[in-house]
Write a protein that holds these residues in place. Sequence first.
Motif, PDB file in Angstrom:
ATOM      1  N   GLN A 168       2.897   7.502   9.998  1.00 42.96           N
ATOM      2  CA  GLN A 168       3.182   6.582   8.942  1.00 42.96           C
ATOM      3  C   GLN A 168       1.650   5.787   8.931  1.00 42.96           C
ATOM      4  OE1 GLN A 168       6.538   4.287   8.589  1.00 42.96           O
ATOM      5  NE2 GLN A 168       8.064   6.104   8.605  1.00 42.96           N
ATOM      6  N   SER A 200      10.928   6.408   5.393  1.00 44.21           N
ATOM      7  CA  SER A 200       9.522   6.817   5.370  1.00 44.21           C
ATOM      8  C   SER A 200       8.821   6.958   3.968  1.00 44.21           C
ATOM      9  CB  SER A 200       9.041   8.187   6.177  1.00 44.21           C
ATOM     10  OG  SER A 200       7.926   8.399   6.136  1.00 44.21           O
ATOM     11  N   TRP A 205      -0.581  12.895   4.877  1.00 43.03           N
ATOM     12  CA  TRP A 205       0.001  12.292   3.746  1.00 43.03           C
ATOM     13  C   TRP A 205       1.500  12.663   3.634  1.00 43.03           C
ATOM     14  CZ3 TRP A 205      -3.361  12.870  -1.398  1.00 43.03           C
ATOM     15  CH2 TRP A 205      -4.388  12.111  -1.315  1.00 43.03           C
ATOM     16  N   GLY A 206       2.005  13.531   4.584  1.00 42.86           N
ATOM     17  CA  GLY A 206       3.317  14.188   4.791  1.00 42.86           C
ATOM     18  C   GLY A 206       3.693  14.592   6.268  1.00 42.86           C
ATOM     19  N   LYS A 229       6.074   8.172   3.472  1.00 44.50           N
ATOM     20  CA  LYS A 229       5.430   9.440   3.238  1.00 44.50           C
ATOM     21  C   LYS A 229       6.570  10.593   3.433  1.00 44.50           C
ATOM     22  CE  LYS A 229       1.205   8.124   5.633  1.00 44.50           C
ATOM     23  NZ  LYS A 229       0.208   8.274   6.750  1.00 44.50           N
ATOM     24  N   LYS A 289       0.117   8.566  -4.153  1.00 43.79           N
ATOM     25  CA  LYS A 289       0.651   8.396  -2.918  1.00 43.79           C
ATOM     26  C   LYS A 289       1.520   7.227  -3.155  1.00 43.79           C
ATOM     27  CE  LYS A 289      -2.726   8.087  -0.173  1.00 43.79           C
ATOM     28  NZ  LYS A 289      -3.710   8.479  -1.117  1.00 43.79           N
ATOM     29  N   LYS A 316      -3.792   7.180   7.621  1.00 42.36           N
ATOM     30  CA  LYS A 316      -4.077   7.414   6.418  1.00 42.36           C
ATOM     31  C   LYS A 316      -4.582   8.811   6.054  1.00 42.36           C
ATOM     32  CE  LYS A 316      -5.605   2.641   6.040  1.00 42.36           C
ATOM     33  NZ  LYS A 316      -6.721   1.606   5.592  1.00 42.36           N
ATOM     34  N   ARG A 337      -3.570  17.446   5.653  1.00 40.07           N
ATOM     35  CA  ARG A 337      -3.118  16.236   5.359  1.00 40.07           C
ATOM     36  C   ARG A 337      -1.499  16.198   5.976  1.00 40.07           C
ATOM     37  NH1 ARG A 337      -5.139  15.602  -0.781  1.00 40.07           N
ATOM     38  NH2 ARG A 337      -7.401  14.889  -0.178  1.00 40.07           N
ATOM     39  N   PHE A 390       0.829  16.204  -2.854  1.00 40.11           N
ATOM     40  CA  PHE A 390      -0.485  15.604  -2.648  1.00 40.11           C
ATOM     41  C   PHE A 390      -1.246  15.563  -3.813  1.00 40.11           C
ATOM     42  CE2 PHE A 390       0.218  17.122   2.086  1.00 40.11           C
ATOM     43  CZ  PHE A 390       1.152  16.112   2.300  1.00 40.11           C
ATOM     44  N   ALA A 398       5.752   6.967  -2.592  1.00 41.12           N
ATOM     45  CA  ALA A 398       6.266   5.766  -1.765  1.00 41.12           C
ATOM     46  C   ALA A 398       7.245   5.087  -2.401  1.00 41.12           C
ATOM     47  CB  ALA A 398       5.426   4.908  -0.886  1.00 41.12           C
TER      48      ALA A 398
END
Length: 257
Positions: free
Chosen positions: A45, A97, A51-52, A99, A205, A48, A14, A201, A209
């Motif tokens: 971004q 961002s 995640w980071g 993420k 999420k 999907k 991820r 994670f 954000a």
Amino acid sequence: MDVFRNILIETEGRIATITINRESKLNALTAETLQEIRLAVLSIQQDKEVWGMILTGAGEKAFVAGADISEFLGLSMEEGMQLSKDGHEVMDTLYHSPKPIVAVINGFALGGGLELALACHLRVASKEAKMGLPEVSLGIIPGYGGTQRLTELVGRGKALEMILTGDMISSTDALQWGLVNYVEEASEAKGKAISLLNQMFKRSKVAIANAIEVVNAGLDKNQNGYQLEIDSFGKNFASSDFKEGVAAFLEKRKPNF
């Protein structure tokens, strides 16, 4: 994803790692390199599965040793302002961002390079890393947000010390001042960044954000961070992540976000 000339992107699980790949130039930031970083972050971004992010520099000598000063020669006042605006746009893309982005500072982070690290959400430095904003030695000031973001992290006194002397500081001082989150052996710095992201994670999420947005708003003089916190907190109650998080807590299990 776009094909880039100055950066590399590697995705593992991820996490997407963006590496500034100009080792022979100590990863100095050209205008093209800055735009590639921005486009890469925007592209990631939209992925999907990621995640980071981790942002680092190629080799062991430098994260980014500064901007490519040769590009500054002959610029007018108006062109200098445009250069700063373009730099701000890149840094703001990282800073806002949704993420999380962790900078792995694996050597020199100077000038625009330090400003790039400051725009990330967290910073992990190697023990050998050196950081500084030497722009006053060139007759200019930091122009990519460094005067503001450094002050937010270390306070006015220490920020002015770094900016007005132009001197570098060690990773030990950077940790003590709050400029970096962790200092690790060079071989372990990226692993620490991965560990931090993996901890995130496990969480929502959506909530992460939201938290990034609200924390940033609180540092923006044009926004009311407290009101945005109220609004975002309320909106969280309508999310599927909230329902899963509460259910998992009550059922004494780990949430499946």
